[in-house]
Design a protein around this motif. Structure first.
Motif, PDB file in Angstrom:
ATOM      1  N   GLU A 162    -104.855 -12.347 -60.033  1.00  0.00           N
ATOM      2  CA  GLU A 162    -103.826 -11.342 -59.773  1.00  0.00           C
ATOM      3  C   GLU A 162    -102.646 -11.886 -58.974  1.00  0.00           C
ATOM      4  OE1 GLU A 162    -105.053  -7.301 -58.773  1.00  0.00           O
ATOM      5  OE2 GLU A 162    -107.120  -7.851 -59.244  1.00  0.00           O
ATOM      6  N   ASN A 163    -102.511 -13.200 -58.915  1.00  0.00           N
ATOM      7  CA  ASN A 163    -101.393 -13.836 -58.216  1.00  0.00           C
ATOM      8  C   ASN A 163    -101.325 -13.453 -56.737  1.00  0.00           C
ATOM      9  OD1 ASN A 163    -100.373 -15.214 -60.532  1.00  0.00           O
ATOM     10  ND2 ASN A 163     -99.470 -13.284 -61.247  1.00  0.00           N
ATOM     11  N   ILE A 164    -102.485 -13.296 -56.143  1.00  0.00           N
ATOM     12  CA  ILE A 164    -102.605 -13.079 -54.706  1.00  0.00           C
ATOM     13  C   ILE A 164    -103.392 -14.257 -54.151  1.00  0.00           C
ATOM     14  CG2 ILE A 164    -103.612 -11.595 -52.908  1.00  0.00           C
ATOM     15  CD1 ILE A 164    -103.125  -9.224 -54.758  1.00  0.00           C
ATOM     16  N   ALA A 165    -102.918 -14.816 -53.044  1.00  0.00           N
ATOM     17  CA  ALA A 165    -103.570 -16.004 -52.485  1.00  0.00           C
ATOM     18  C   ALA A 165    -105.065 -15.753 -52.304  1.00  0.00           C
ATOM     19  CB  ALA A 165    -102.932 -16.369 -51.159  1.00  0.00           C
ATOM     20  N   SER A 166    -105.864 -16.723 -52.759  1.00  0.00           N
ATOM     21  CA  SER A 166    -107.311 -16.565 -52.745  1.00  0.00           C
ATOM     22  C   SER A 166    -107.891 -16.909 -51.379  1.00  0.00           C
ATOM     23  CB  SER A 166    -107.931 -17.441 -53.839  1.00  0.00           C
ATOM     24  OG  SER A 166    -109.288 -17.139 -54.037  1.00  0.00           O
ATOM     25  N   LYS A 167    -109.167 -16.606 -51.227  1.00  0.00           N
ATOM     26  CA  LYS A 167    -109.901 -16.935 -50.005  1.00  0.00           C
ATOM     27  C   LYS A 167    -109.822 -18.437 -49.754  1.00  0.00           C
ATOM     28  CE  LYS A 167    -113.181 -13.509 -51.718  1.00  0.00           C
ATOM     29  NZ  LYS A 167    -114.568 -13.245 -52.139  1.00  0.00           N
ATOM     30  N   PRO A 168    -109.718 -18.862 -48.496  1.00  0.00           N
ATOM     31  CA  PRO A 168    -109.868 -18.118 -47.248  1.00  0.00           C
ATOM     32  C   PRO A 168    -108.584 -17.500 -46.693  1.00  0.00           C
ATOM     33  CG  PRO A 168    -109.724 -20.441 -46.759  1.00  0.00           C
ATOM     34  CD  PRO A 168    -109.677 -20.326 -48.264  1.00  0.00           C
ATOM     35  N   ALA A 169    -107.515 -17.503 -47.462  1.00  0.00           N
ATOM     36  CA  ALA A 169    -106.289 -16.840 -47.013  1.00  0.00           C
ATOM     37  C   ALA A 169    -106.569 -15.344 -46.797  1.00  0.00           C
ATOM     38  CB  ALA A 169    -105.180 -17.014 -48.043  1.00  0.00           C
ATOM     39  N   PRO A 170    -105.858 -14.689 -45.892  1.00  0.00           N
ATOM     40  CA  PRO A 170    -106.131 -13.283 -45.585  1.00  0.00           C
ATOM     41  C   PRO A 170    -105.555 -12.291 -46.587  1.00  0.00           C
ATOM     42  CG  PRO A 170    -104.300 -14.063 -44.260  1.00  0.00           C
ATOM     43  CD  PRO A 170    -104.825 -15.265 -45.011  1.00  0.00           C
ATOM     44  N   ASP A 171    -104.817 -12.790 -47.563  1.00  0.00           N
ATOM     45  CA  ASP A 171    -104.008 -11.916 -48.421  1.00  0.00           C
ATOM     46  C   ASP A 171    -104.798 -10.834 -49.156  1.00  0.00           C
ATOM     47  OD1 ASP A 171    -102.810 -14.540 -47.899  1.00  0.00           O
ATOM     48  OD2 ASP A 171    -101.128 -13.829 -49.101  1.00  0.00           O
ATOM     49  N   MET A 172    -105.978 -11.166 -49.656  1.00  0.00           N
ATOM     50  CA  MET A 172    -106.753 -10.170 -50.393  1.00  0.00           C
ATOM     51  C   MET A 172    -107.124  -8.983 -49.516  1.00  0.00           C
ATOM     52  SD  MET A 172    -109.350 -12.232 -52.940  1.00  0.00           S
ATOM     53  CE  MET A 172    -108.754 -12.875 -54.518  1.00  0.00           C
ATOM     54  N   VAL A 173    -107.583  -9.271 -48.314  1.00  0.00           N
ATOM     55  CA  VAL A 173    -107.950  -8.197 -47.388  1.00  0.00           C
ATOM     56  C   VAL A 173    -106.722  -7.387 -46.999  1.00  0.00           C
ATOM     57  CG1 VAL A 173    -108.787  -7.678 -45.060  1.00  0.00           C
ATOM     58  CG2 VAL A 173    -110.011  -9.309 -46.493  1.00  0.00           C
ATOM     59  N   LEU A 174    -105.642  -8.061 -46.704  1.00  0.00           N
ATOM     60  CA  LEU A 174    -104.425  -7.359 -46.287  1.00  0.00           C
ATOM     61  C   LEU A 174    -103.893  -6.463 -47.408  1.00  0.00           C
ATOM     62  CD1 LEU A 174    -102.622 -10.248 -44.369  1.00  0.00           C
ATOM     63  CD2 LEU A 174    -103.849  -8.294 -43.389  1.00  0.00           C
ATOM     64  N   GLN A 198    -113.769 -16.390 -43.229  1.00  0.00           N
ATOM     65  CA  GLN A 198    -112.485 -16.899 -42.743  1.00  0.00           C
ATOM     66  C   GLN A 198    -111.351 -15.979 -43.178  1.00  0.00           C
ATOM     67  OE1 GLN A 198    -112.727 -20.866 -44.434  1.00  0.00           O
ATOM     68  NE2 GLN A 198    -113.037 -21.774 -42.406  1.00  0.00           N
ATOM     69  N   MET A 199    -111.425 -15.497 -44.412  1.00  0.00           N
ATOM     70  CA  MET A 199    -110.454 -14.521 -44.908  1.00  0.00           C
ATOM     71  C   MET A 199    -110.448 -13.276 -44.034  1.00  0.00           C
ATOM     72  SD  MET A 199    -110.529 -12.485 -48.583  1.00  0.00           S
ATOM     73  CE  MET A 199    -112.177 -11.832 -48.225  1.00  0.00           C
ATOM     74  N   ALA A 200    -111.630 -12.775 -43.733  1.00  0.00           N
ATOM     75  CA  ALA A 200    -111.754 -11.554 -42.925  1.00  0.00           C
ATOM     76  C   ALA A 200    -111.191 -11.758 -41.526  1.00  0.00           C
ATOM     77  CB  ALA A 200    -113.223 -11.136 -42.843  1.00  0.00           C
ATOM     78  N   LYS A 201    -111.537 -12.878 -40.905  1.00  0.00           N
ATOM     79  CA  LYS A 201    -111.049 -13.164 -39.557  1.00  0.00           C
ATOM     80  C   LYS A 201    -109.531 -13.305 -39.532  1.00  0.00           C
ATOM     81  CE  LYS A 201    -114.769 -13.516 -36.912  1.00  0.00           C
ATOM     82  NZ  LYS A 201    -114.978 -12.637 -35.745  1.00  0.00           N
ATOM     83  N   ALA A 202    -109.000 -14.023 -40.517  1.00  0.00           N
ATOM     84  CA  ALA A 202    -107.554 -14.244 -40.566  1.00  0.00           C
ATOM     85  C   ALA A 202    -106.794 -12.939 -40.765  1.00  0.00           C
ATOM     86  CB  ALA A 202    -107.214 -15.229 -41.683  1.00  0.00           C
ATOM     87  N   ALA A 203    -107.423 -11.996 -41.459  1.00  0.00           N
ATOM     88  CA  ALA A 203    -106.773 -10.703 -41.702  1.00  0.00           C
ATOM     89  C   ALA A 203    -106.920  -9.748 -40.530  1.00  0.00           C
ATOM     90  CB  ALA A 203    -107.368 -10.061 -42.960  1.00  0.00           C
ATOM     91  N   GLY A 204    -107.779 -10.089 -39.570  1.00  0.00           N
ATOM     92  CA  GLY A 204    -107.991  -9.213 -38.427  1.00  0.00           C
ATOM     93  C   GLY A 204    -108.925  -8.051 -38.720  1.00  0.00           C
ATOM     94  N   ALA A 205    -109.900  -8.281 -39.590  1.00  0.00           N
ATOM     95  CA  ALA A 205    -110.851  -7.227 -39.943  1.00  0.00           C
ATOM     96  C   ALA A 205    -111.612  -6.765 -38.703  1.00  0.00           C
ATOM     97  CB  ALA A 205    -111.827  -7.726 -41.006  1.00  0.00           C
ATOM     98  N   GLY A 206    -111.946  -5.486 -38.693  1.00  0.00           N
ATOM     99  CA  GLY A 206    -112.644  -4.927 -37.552  1.00  0.00           C
ATOM    100  C   GLY A 206    -114.017  -5.514 -37.334  1.00  0.00           C
ATOM    101  N   LEU A 207    -114.697  -5.851 -38.414  1.00  0.00           N
ATOM    102  CA  LEU A 207    -116.021  -6.453 -38.316  1.00  0.00           C
ATOM    103  C   LEU A 207    -116.232  -7.372 -39.517  1.00  0.00           C
ATOM    104  CD1 LEU A 207    -118.356  -6.107 -36.227  1.00  0.00           C
ATOM    105  CD2 LEU A 207    -119.497  -4.668 -37.927  1.00  0.00           C
ATOM    106  N   CYS A 208    -116.730  -8.572 -39.247  1.00  0.00           N
ATOM    107  CA  CYS A 208    -116.981  -9.566 -40.298  1.00  0.00           C
ATOM    108  C   CYS A 208    -118.487  -9.773 -40.409  1.00  0.00           C
ATOM    109  CB  CYS A 208    -116.308 -10.892 -39.963  1.00  0.00           C
ATOM    110  SG  CYS A 208    -114.533 -10.751 -39.627  1.00  0.00           S
TER     111      CYS A 208
END
Length: 260
Positions: A162-174, A198-208
């Motif tokens: 879907e042309n969204i940066a893949s894991k571990p980048a935070p883009d999917m979560v954001l 790493q994706m979750a942490k980079a996005a600032g997820a409440g719980l990983c």
């Protein structure tokens, strides 16, 4: 204090393979089949080269935690396969791969790691939105959801093509949080790989949350996870403890490992 039991999520973002469904049953079988097809087509035994490059252990019949097939999208695996054949001086490598490339059958090979209909209906009952962030492509992901008859539970999902940066980048979560109109701090992200967490942490997820049902060990996940569970099967107890206010004696049954 139990970080999971005390976190009331507005949404849970799940990885798919290794978290919702059995990773090894689907992707291990795929690597073996692809290697067999390419060996036959090229008339050269390239199985071990494919296994090594993809990150598959033929002895244990398991995908390795840091193997390419565990974390990279299908488009990259396709190019990797061409590179393998070229490195072995296989003639017409691109054509050989194109003619023999297959994707895992999500209907025949996908095995859920819990009763997803029951789990998702419970999450929906408690107004917890459900989303998926996967390194798989859109078509097989949709086919999997439809095969399990759980498509209607999913508020949003994002795939590797879907042309969204893949894991571990935070883009999917954001992006999923944007679609759900939620802050990352309001969501739980659950996955079986370091890249998921790493994706979750980079996005600032409440719980990983890391799960041991996929390709990674407790040691692999510990540096990145707030909580480690054996599998998403334990979420049934999370919902019971956190939302259904079960009796105190039942609380001793829920004992997730913590990663600090």
């Amino acid at each position: 204090m139990n970080r999971l039991q005390n976190f009331k999520a507005q949404a849970i973002i799940f990885d798919k393979d290794g978290t919702l469904i059995d990773f090894h049953a689907m992707w291990g079988s795929w690597v073996v089949y692809l290697a067999d097809q390419l060996t036959q087509a090229s008339q050269t035994n390239i199985r071990e080269h494919i296994y090594q490059a993809m990150g598959y252990d033929a002895k244990t019949k398991k995908v390795l935690a840091y193997g390419k097939v565990a974390i990279r999208p299908m488009a990259e695996l396709y190019q990797l396969t061409i590179e393998i054949l070229k490195s072995l001086n296989i003639k017409n490598a691109e054509q050989v791969v194109e003619n023999n490339w297959v994707v895992p059958d999500p209907v025949l090979l996908a095995k859920p790691l819990t009763d997803l209909d029951v789990l998702f209906s419970k999450l929906q009952k408690h107004n917890i939105k459900i989303a998926i962030a996967t390194a798989d492509d859109y078509a097989p992901t949709l086919a999997t959801l439809q095969a399990f008859d759980i498509e209607d539970y999913i508020s949003a999902f994002i795939c590797a093509d879907e042309n969204i940066a893949s894991k571990p980048a935070p883009d999917m979560v954001l992006e999923l949080c944007n679609r759900l109109s939620l802050s990352p701090t309001e969501v739980i992200v659950i996955g079986d790989t370091v890249a998921d967490l790493q994706m979750a942490k980079a996005a600032g997820a409440g719980l990983c949350i890391g799960v041991l049902s996929g390709v990674s060990s407790h040691k692999d996940l510990t540096p990145y996870a707030d909580v480690i569970l054996e599998s998403i099967e334990e979420l049934h107890l999370y919902l019971q403890e956190t939302y259904e206010q079960s009796s105190p004696q039942n609380k001793t049954d829920f004992n997730p490992d913590f990663a600090y």
